[in-house]
Scaffold this motif. Structure first.
Motif, mmCIF file in Angstrom:
data_model
loop_
_atom_site.group_PDB
_atom_site.id
_atom_site.type_symbol
_atom_site.label_atom_id
_atom_site.label_comp_id
_atom_site.label_asym_id
_atom_site.label_seq_id
_atom_site.Cartn_x
_atom_site.Cartn_y
_atom_site.Cartn_z
ATOM 1 N N ALA A 7 44.845 40.409 27.670
ATOM 2 C CA ALA A 7 45.789 41.499 27.402
ATOM 3 C C ALA A 7 46.781 41.664 28.543
ATOM 4 C CB ALA A 7 45.016 42.804 27.177
ATOM 5 N N LEU A 8 46.313 41.505 29.764
ATOM 6 C CA LEU A 8 47.162 41.712 30.939
ATOM 7 C C LEU A 8 48.148 40.575 31.164
ATOM 8 C CD1 LEU A 8 44.376 43.136 33.216
ATOM 9 C CD2 LEU A 8 46.429 44.380 32.509
ATOM 10 N N ALA A 9 47.869 39.396 30.625
ATOM 11 C CA ALA A 9 48.743 38.244 30.842
ATOM 12 C C ALA A 9 50.175 38.534 30.389
ATOM 13 C CB ALA A 9 48.195 37.015 30.111
ATOM 14 N N CYS A 10 50.334 39.251 29.302
ATOM 15 C CA CYS A 10 51.676 39.562 28.792
ATOM 16 C C CYS A 10 52.286 40.777 29.476
ATOM 17 C CB CYS A 10 51.632 39.827 27.289
ATOM 18 S SG CYS A 10 51.286 38.362 26.325
ATOM 19 N N PHE A 11 51.499 41.806 29.647
ATOM 20 C CA PHE A 11 52.040 43.079 30.111
ATOM 21 C C PHE A 11 52.078 43.222 31.626
ATOM 22 C CE2 PHE A 11 50.777 44.213 25.783
ATOM 23 C CZ PHE A 11 51.919 44.867 25.351
ATOM 24 N N ALA A 12 51.187 42.555 32.340
ATOM 25 C CA ALA A 12 51.108 42.730 33.794
ATOM 26 C C ALA A 12 50.699 41.424 34.470
ATOM 27 C CB ALA A 12 50.139 43.853 34.135
ATOM 28 N N PRO A 13 51.609 40.445 34.513
ATOM 29 C CA PRO A 13 51.248 39.159 35.102
ATOM 30 C C PRO A 13 50.971 39.227 36.601
ATOM 31 C CG PRO A 13 53.585 39.222 34.619
ATOM 32 C CD PRO A 13 52.978 40.463 34.029
ATOM 33 N N GLU A 14 51.323 40.352 37.242
ATOM 34 C CA GLU A 14 51.012 40.497 38.663
ATOM 35 C C GLU A 14 49.512 40.668 38.891
ATOM 36 O OE1 GLU A 14 52.797 42.591 36.623
ATOM 37 O OE2 GLU A 14 53.337 44.359 37.789
ATOM 38 N N VAL A 15 48.775 40.942 37.812
ATOM 39 C CA VAL A 15 47.313 40.990 37.889
ATOM 40 C C VAL A 15 46.818 39.551 37.746
ATOM 41 C CG1 VAL A 15 45.193 41.822 36.812
ATOM 42 C CG2 VAL A 15 47.204 43.313 36.909
ATOM 43 N N ARG A 16 46.284 39.023 38.849
ATOM 44 C CA ARG A 16 45.839 37.628 38.860
ATOM 45 C C ARG A 16 44.340 37.488 38.652
ATOM 46 N NH1 ARG A 16 49.758 37.983 42.815
ATOM 47 N NH2 ARG A 16 48.279 38.095 44.531
ATOM 48 N N ALA A 17 43.604 38.576 38.834
ATOM 49 C CA ALA A 17 42.154 38.540 38.633
ATOM 50 C C ALA A 17 41.690 39.925 38.204
ATOM 51 C CB ALA A 17 41.446 38.122 39.915
ATOM 52 N N VAL A 18 40.610 39.949 37.433
ATOM 53 C CA VAL A 18 40.032 41.209 36.970
ATOM 54 C C VAL A 18 38.582 41.262 37.421
ATOM 55 C CG1 VAL A 18 39.451 42.629 34.964
ATOM 56 C CG2 VAL A 18 41.569 41.299 34.967
ATOM 57 N N ASP A 19 38.237 42.356 38.085
ATOM 58 C CA ASP A 19 36.862 42.594 38.526
ATOM 59 C C ASP A 19 36.321 43.728 37.662
ATOM 60 O OD1 ASP A 19 34.480 42.726 39.980
ATOM 61 O OD2 ASP A 19 35.342 44.076 41.475
ATOM 62 N N VAL A 20 35.299 43.436 36.871
ATOM 63 C CA VAL A 20 34.737 44.431 35.958
ATOM 64 C C VAL A 20 33.456 44.999 36.561
ATOM 65 C CG1 VAL A 20 33.838 44.879 33.643
ATOM 66 C CG2 VAL A 20 35.692 43.241 33.961
#
Length: 172
Positions: free
Chosen positions: A139-152
């Motif tokens: 989901a973030l790839a399109c809207f927020a490409p500045e997010v390079r990694a997600v920590d859940v």
């Protein structure tokens, strides 16, 4: 008609083509291809900027539909034209992850890591599943490409729910 590729897929494909041209041994062809890509990016960016300018006086519904569209949103982000700030775009992207409810804990600008907490899906004490990271990244790839990694992070387990029922007849 072929299926529309995501911005991420298209970017990778363009990079692969430019790499092949660079490896072909003809530096002039590789430089010309890069110049062509840059010119097209500038042209489409100017067109998108004009569209946004023309829509700025239009009712909010049309703009909201455009901003909610993955392809349009990714183009606006790519050209640094998206009118929403990073945090708003992240929230919009995570709102689209329905199967894995997530809440933002924080964002580390230096590493590009977004930390999210998986909220309990059904109140049963179980987490929201193993696909939360993948769903958030997609989901973030399109809207927020500045997010390079997600920590859940998983939400702390609440109290265990006990089933209370009547005992079967004769079990007392």
């Amino acid at each position: 008609m072929s299926a529309v590729k995501s911005a991420e897929q298209t970017g990778r494909h363009v990079e692969e083509i430019l790499d092949r041209l660079a490896e072909s041994g003809d530096p002039a062809a590789a430089a010309a291809a890069e110049e062509l890509v840059r010119s097209l990016m500038d042209f489409y960016g100017a067109g998108l900027a004009r569209i946004l300018h023309l829509l700025s006086g239009a009712p909010g519904e049309a703009a909201a539909r455009l901003l909610g569209d993955d392809l349009v949103a990714s183009l606006l982000v790519l050209h640094d034209l998206h009118p929403e700030d990073r945090d708003t775009r992240i929230a919009r992207a995570l709102d689209g992850v329905r199967d894995h409810p997530l809440e933002v804990v924080g964002f580390d600008e230096e590493s590009g890591t977004l930390t999210v907490r998986a909220r309990e899906a059904g109140g049963c004490g179980c987490g929201s599943g193993t696909g939360a990271r993948e769903a958030a990244e997609a989901a973030l790839a399109c809207f927020a490409p500045e997010v390079r990694a997600v920590d859940v992070q998983t939400a702390p387990a609440g109290p265990t729910l006990l089933q209370i029922g009547t005992a079967p007849t004769g079990a007392r």
